[in-house]
Design a protein around this motif. Structure first.
Motif, PDB file in Angstrom:
ATOM      1  N   LEU A 240      83.994 -18.928  75.308  1.00 16.35           N
ATOM      2  CA  LEU A 240      83.126 -18.526  76.348  1.00 16.35           C
ATOM      3  C   LEU A 240      83.037 -16.978  76.028  1.00 16.35           C
ATOM      4  N   PRO A 276      90.679 -20.125  77.231  1.00 18.03           N
ATOM      5  CA  PRO A 276      90.020 -18.949  76.979  1.00 18.03           C
ATOM      6  C   PRO A 276      90.622 -17.944  76.639  1.00 18.03           C
ATOM      7  N   TYR A 375      91.378  -9.161  70.804  1.00 16.61           N
ATOM      8  CA  TYR A 375      91.136  -8.872  69.475  1.00 16.61           C
ATOM      9  C   TYR A 375      91.144  -7.589  68.954  1.00 16.61           C
TER      10      TYR A 375
END
Ligand code: LLP
Length: 421
Positions: A240, A276, A375
């Motif tokens: 998502l 997630p 990230y």
């Protein structure tokens, strides 16, 4: 919603002024908010209730031990993709029965490590992997719990480098072949099926591709059960998306996603797992950097920062947008001026943003990249012998360094000199 807000003209991380952290640890650095992490985890955890479920945080997004411990204390499981991540999850105190192991290329050593230390399930992505896992398990006198990751051939409508659910991608087993593969699981001595897995990509800003994939997964679950397999869990993956460009995007909320999951899969009598990563930690982090120079070029002005592509690779790698805001709140109605925002690395690709309208800034000012918690630090490198930058976690009105900046000596000493030199 996050907890990085201006207060009396200065950017705060919860109740700590970002400038105060900068003065203590130096720039650049990453800073994360405990309250934001907690809020995002709970949106999923509460959103999936009353279905039996486990939120397995995709720790590839940010695997700092302090982040893992924060989430584990809330009841999170972990989605790991390497032996290293498995070790990190265990080191943070996550029990094996809350760890799922994903990834297309698990080695036999990694399989052995997880079977020894305890594992909830392996999400298997190919038949050779399935056979290797069965062999390893048999050699240990164990039976490995598995799901098969199916590739539903749906278009996630995201950046090509992070889409995973089309048939040309390297991920999963074509959904049309799933029944054969479950028949093979039933015949192999070292594996037993516990469920089914799917993950179609990352930074999805539309629920429809998820729903399309989950409808196929629901159909397949019924077929596999009719074939006599026990499908007790559905791992729905992660993916998502988050609003990177706040003025211009409003992706679906975790609550919308959870409602859709309940609507599509709620009557299957299965335990739901989700993985997630970005949504939990992305907007829980900033990258804070100082302006080194303001440089005027031929028809274009540059903001040269002390952070670079090695600290945050997403703009160079995925053309990703990150909002960049000054740490001192600009005056209302301040004139905006376009800058190319760049780092000091000797590559034109070391560009965070082109022609980005910015309020007045000068050398020495602090700026913050928003949505940098996922990230960011995990994809950083020491390119140009730039030290990995510190990570800081804020909790209310206090903060702690959760990874320190290495010294140059520490970096150099990692190399070893062969005896002939
Ligand atoms: N599960 C699996 C099997 C995955 O491959 C991924 C991400 C996730 C869960 C978590 O997805 P998320 O909820 O974070 O979207 N470095 C790229 C993103 C790579 C995502 C890889 N897989 C970026 O910076 O955008």
């Amino acid at each position: 919603m996050d907890h990085f807000l201006y207060r009396d003209g200065a950017l705060y991380a919860e109740d700590v002024a970002v400038a105060e952290i900068a003065a203590a640890v130096g720039t650049p650095f990453y800073v994360y908010s405990t309250a934001t992490l907690t809020r995002h985890f709970r949106l999923f955890d509460e959103g999936l209730a009353p279905l039996p479920h486990l939120v397995c945080y995709a720790m590839k997004a940010n695997s700092n031990q302090a982040i893992l411990k924060t989430l584990a204390a809330l009841g999170a499981g972990m989605d790991v993709v390497s032996g290293g991540e498995y070790q990190r999850a265990k080191a943070a105190g996550v029990p094996g029965e809350r760890i799922v192991f994903s990834g297309v290329g698990k080695t036999k050593d990694e399989m052995r490590m997880a079977l020894e230390g305890g594992i909830r399930q392996f999400n298997v992505e190919s038949e050779p992997e399935l056979r290797a896992l069965s062999e390893v398990a048999v050699s240990m006198g164990a039976v490995a719990p598995v799901t098969v990751r199916v590739n539903p051939d749906v278009d996630a409508k995201t950046h090509a480098k992070i889409a995973t659910g089309k048939k040309e991608n390297k991920f999963g087993i074509p959904i049309a072949r799933a029944r054969e593969v479950y028949a093979e699981i039933a015949a192999l001595p070292g594996v037993h099926a516990v469920g089914l897995d799917v993950h179609i990509g990352s930074q999805l800003t539309d629920l429809q591709p998820f729903e399309d994939a989950y409808i196929l997964v629901a159909e397949l679950t019924r077929q596999l059960r009719a074939d006599g397999h026990s499908i007790d869990r559905l791992d729905l993956g992660g993916g998502l998306g988050i609003p990177y460009e706040r003025s211009n995007s409003a992706p679906p909320l975790p609550t919308d996603y959870c409602e859709m999951v309940k609507r599509v899969l709620g009557d299957l009598d299965v335990e739901i797992e989700i993985e997630p990563g970005r949504l939990i930690v992305g907007n829980a982090g900033l990258l804070v950097s100082a302006v080194t120079y303001v440089k005027s070029g031929e028809g274009r002005d540059f903001l040269i920062l002390d952070s670079a592509m090695n600290d945050l690779i997403r703009p160079a790698m995925y053309d990703a947008w990150h909002d960049i805001v000054p740490v001192i709140e600009p005056a209302a109605g301040a004139a905006m001026h376009p800058f190319d925002v760049v780092g000091p690395v000797c590559e034109s690709g070391d560009t965070f943003a082109r022609q980005r309208p910015m309020p007045p800034v000068k050398a020495g000012d602090l700026v913050a990249f928003r949505s940098a918690g996922a990230y960011g630090a995990v994809m950083a490198s020491e390119y140009n012998t730039r030290p990995l930058i510190p990570e800081v976690l804020v909790h209310g009105d206090h903060f702690a360094v959760i990874r320190k900046r290495p010294t140059f000596d520490e970096m150099i000493e990692r190399d070893t000199i062969p005896e002939w030199l």
